[in-house]
Design an enzyme around this catalytic site. Structure first.
Site, PDB file in Angstrom:
ATOM      1  CB  ALA A  73      93.103   9.319 -12.872  1.00 31.75           C
ATOM      2  CG  MET A  74      91.622  14.513  -8.337  1.00 31.01           C
ATOM      3  SD  MET A  74      92.195  15.944  -9.214  1.00 31.01           S
ATOM      4  CE  MET A  74      92.243  17.099  -7.854  1.00 31.01           C
TER       5      MET A  74
END
Length: 104
Positions: A73-74
């Protein structure tokens, strides 16, 4: 009708801002690794959205790779947003910072 007009205006403003950062060259808008962390990283990593990264003794090279390329998700952050020197500063700040109070 108003919404159709705003989309190009917002896109133009974003492109103008990002080109200004890229043209700044040696003039980084970031003052320190701590400032980058507070204004960018901390929004997720201090709010419980992203994992705790301070106090884990993560190597600066690992942090740099994750920031540039993203992971799960980064999102990836390009050098036009965080220049190499600012990225090096924030990676060193994170790798040497103690854990945040109240977090493990």
């Amino acid at each position: 009708m108003k919404r159709q007009f705003m989309r190009p205006v917002m896109l133009g403003a974003a492109l103008t801002l990002s080109s200004g950062l890229a043209q700044a060259g040696d003039q980084s808008p970031w003052q320190s690794g701590e400032q980058v962390y507070a204004k960018v990283c901390g929004h997720c990593h201090e709010a419980g959205i992203g994992p705790t990264i301070k106090g884990r003794n993560l190597p600066p090279s690992y942090i740099t790779a994750i920031v540039r390329h993203g992971f799960r998700a980064m999102p990836a952050f390009r050098s036009s947003f965080i220049d190499d020197q600012a990225l090096k500063s924030v990676a060193e700040y994170i790798s040497t910072s103690p854990a945040t109070q109240g977090k493990e």
